[in-house]
Design a protein around this motif. Structure first.
Motif: not given
Length: 89
Positions: A41-54
């Motif tokens: 879950l944290l990995d999924a959140y980290i991926v979206t930190l620097d961009r708008t989530p798709t």
């Protein structure tokens, strides 16, 4: 002249007492699915930190949340099942 003295003997003298007990290691092993689900879950959140989530990111986060919740439910149900004696009331 001042001498610098190491305190390694004092620090390592208690190393045997700092090791986890068998009960603590078993508790960690029981909680490992929850820990791994939380890491996903944290990995999924980290991926979206620097961009708008798709839309794909949103789905990944939802799946990770469901897996984390399911792991927690399984842990709680497993713990409740082992602590109750005599079956269902």
């Amino acid at each position: 002249m001042n001498h610098i003295v190491t305190v390694q003997d004092a620090v390592t003298a208690f190393a045997d007492f700092m090791e986890p007990t068998d009960a603590e290691l078993e508790a960690i092993e029981r909680e490992m699915p929850v820990i791994l689900a939380d890491v996903d879950l944290l990995d999924a959140y980290i991926v979206t930190l620097d961009r708008t989530p798709t839309e794909l990111d949103d789905r990944r986060i939802r799946r990770a949340r469901r897996r984390a919740l399911a792991a927690r439910v399984a842990l709680v149900n497993g713990a409740a099942g082992t602590s109750i004696r005599g079956g269902a009331a």
